[in-house]
Design an enzyme around this catalytic site. Structure first.
Site, PDB file in Angstrom:
ATOM      1  N   SER A 118       0.830  -1.241  -0.207  1.00 33.90           N
ATOM      2  CA  SER A 118      -0.004  -0.003  -0.077  1.00 33.90           C
ATOM      3  C   SER A 118       0.877   1.108  -0.041  1.00 33.90           C
ATOM      4  O   SER A 118       1.977   1.107   0.570  1.00 33.90           O
ATOM      5  CB  SER A 118      -0.830   0.066   1.018  1.00 33.90           C
ATOM      6  OG  SER A 118      -1.309   1.271   1.369  1.00 33.90           O
TER       7      SER A 118
ATOM      8  N   TYR B 108      -1.892  -0.875  10.136  1.00 37.11           N
ATOM      9  CA  TYR B 108      -2.069  -1.203   8.750  1.00 37.11           C
ATOM     10  C   TYR B 108      -0.805  -0.658   8.069  1.00 37.11           C
ATOM     11  O   TYR B 108      -0.106  -1.263   7.379  1.00 37.11           O
ATOM     12  CB  TYR B 108      -3.372  -0.677   8.109  1.00 37.11           C
ATOM     13  CG  TYR B 108      -3.374  -1.094   6.561  1.00 37.11           C
ATOM     14  CD1 TYR B 108      -3.911  -2.056   5.999  1.00 37.11           C
ATOM     15  CD2 TYR B 108      -3.157   0.068   5.823  1.00 37.11           C
ATOM     16  CE1 TYR B 108      -4.216  -2.410   4.863  1.00 37.11           C
ATOM     17  CE2 TYR B 108      -3.389  -0.229   4.358  1.00 37.11           C
ATOM     18  CZ  TYR B 108      -3.989  -1.419   4.027  1.00 37.11           C
ATOM     19  OH  TYR B 108      -3.973  -1.615   2.539  1.00 37.11           O
TER      20      TYR B 108
END
Length: 337
Positions: free
Chosen positions: A141, A155
């Protein structure tokens, strides 16, 4: 010619489901897992070899998936492994969890799914990947490389770790004729991306909205029951999430968590007081469609039935120095009077 085989984690929705459909369209045999069952439309595809409901954070469930996927492969090769599954925990009010306020057990669960599961699967299917001279793709990401307003710290850190591990895996798998790479997506319209709030209830500035559906521009809007003056001072660009747009087209209603972003651009003549205030008195030829194209503000209309008594709230991210990172809701009297 034998069909190629791929294993995809987190395949029931979002990026994982789109990846599965991509391989299906090209005739690959696919083996997938997710916490949810297979979508009904995919069960009818004969190339969807097997979907195995799995909790990658649970070691027993992960081991069971490896065993069942191994059975489906048999002694055959594996040509691709896509480690896509991921999670980003939030508070009950959808607030972003940081390093200082995130539950440590939630951090551990995030790392089990976002990091350790990928490592364990690479180890488990290394031999089959070697037979197929295959490829591993880890879905990381942009949050692993920069602070992101939607992604929580757990995350982001787990995705940064996955990026680092990708380099190590590439080095080791090279001896097995297996390529290992990472893809770091930006914002994708999935269920994971929803409105985010600060602890004070302010909305965090949505990003990536220019990749959403552009639903139009407006001039001469009506404010406070009065028509805007001739030669309006503000030109509006309005965006909506793709899923929310499709829901509205199909049902005629806005779904919960719909976000409407309105960018405000200066556009006016020197005779227009509003335009003069926004543009410093510069002259623009509105009649011939000449605009300064300078963004002077951003506002958001948000539907959140859990948070707002009336369903909708309106947020302002504008400031004289540029856009603010968070926006407070307009007072109701500004919206309705």
């Amino acid at each position: 010619m034998d069909r190629k085989s791929v294993i995809i984690t987190g395949a029931s929705r979002g990026i994982g489901h789109a990846t599965a459909m991509y391989f299906l369209d090209r005739g690959w045999r696919i083996i997938t897992c997710s916490r949810e069952d297979t979508p009904e439309e995919c069960k009818r595809d004969p190339n969807w070899t097997r979907h195995i409901p799995t909790d990658l954070a649970d070691s027993a469930s992960l081991e069971a998936f490896i065993a069942k996927a191994g059975e489906a492969l048999g002694d055959g090769p594996l040509h691709a492994l896509v480690n896509n599954a991921g999670m980003s925990p939030k508070t009950p009010y959808k607030e972003r969890l940081g390093c200082l306020n995130g539950d440590l057990e939630a951090w551990r669960e995030v790392f089990e799914i976002n990091f350790f599961a990928s490592l364990i699967l690479c180890r488990a299917f290394a031999s089959a990947l070697h037979k197929g001279k295959g490829s591993v793709v880890n879905i990381t990401s942009i949050a692993g490389h920069m602070i992101h307003p939607f992604a929580g710290s757990a995350y982001a850190v787990s995705k940064a770790a996955l990026s680092a591990m990708t380099r190590e895996l590439a080095n080791e798998f090279a001896a097995l004729d297996v390529r290992v790479n990472a893809v770091a997506p930006g914002e994708i319209e999935t269920d994971m991306i929803q409105p985010e709030y600060t602890s004070e209830g302010h909305l965090i500035l949505p990003t990536g909205y220019r990749t959403w559906i552009f639903v139009g521009s407006s001039m001469g809007l009506s404010y406070f029951g009065k028509e805007a003056p001739e030669g309006p001072g503000v030109f509006h660009h309005i965006y909506i999430q793709p899923e929310a747009y499709r829901h509205y087209i199909e049902t005629g209603e806005f779904a919960d968590k719909t976000i409407l972003v309105m960018e405000n651009y200066s556009a006016g003549s020197k005779e227009n007081n509003t335009a003069g205030a926004l543009t410093g008195g510069k002259e623009f030829d509105i009649l011939h469609g000449h605009f300064e194209d300078k963004r002077v503000g951003l506002e958001v209309a948000l539907k959140d039935l859990e948070r707002f008594e009336d369903g909708w709230a309106y947020f302002n991210f504008s400031s004289p120095k540029g856009l603010k990172e968070t926006g407070a809701a307009f007072p109701k009297r500004v919206c309705w009077d």
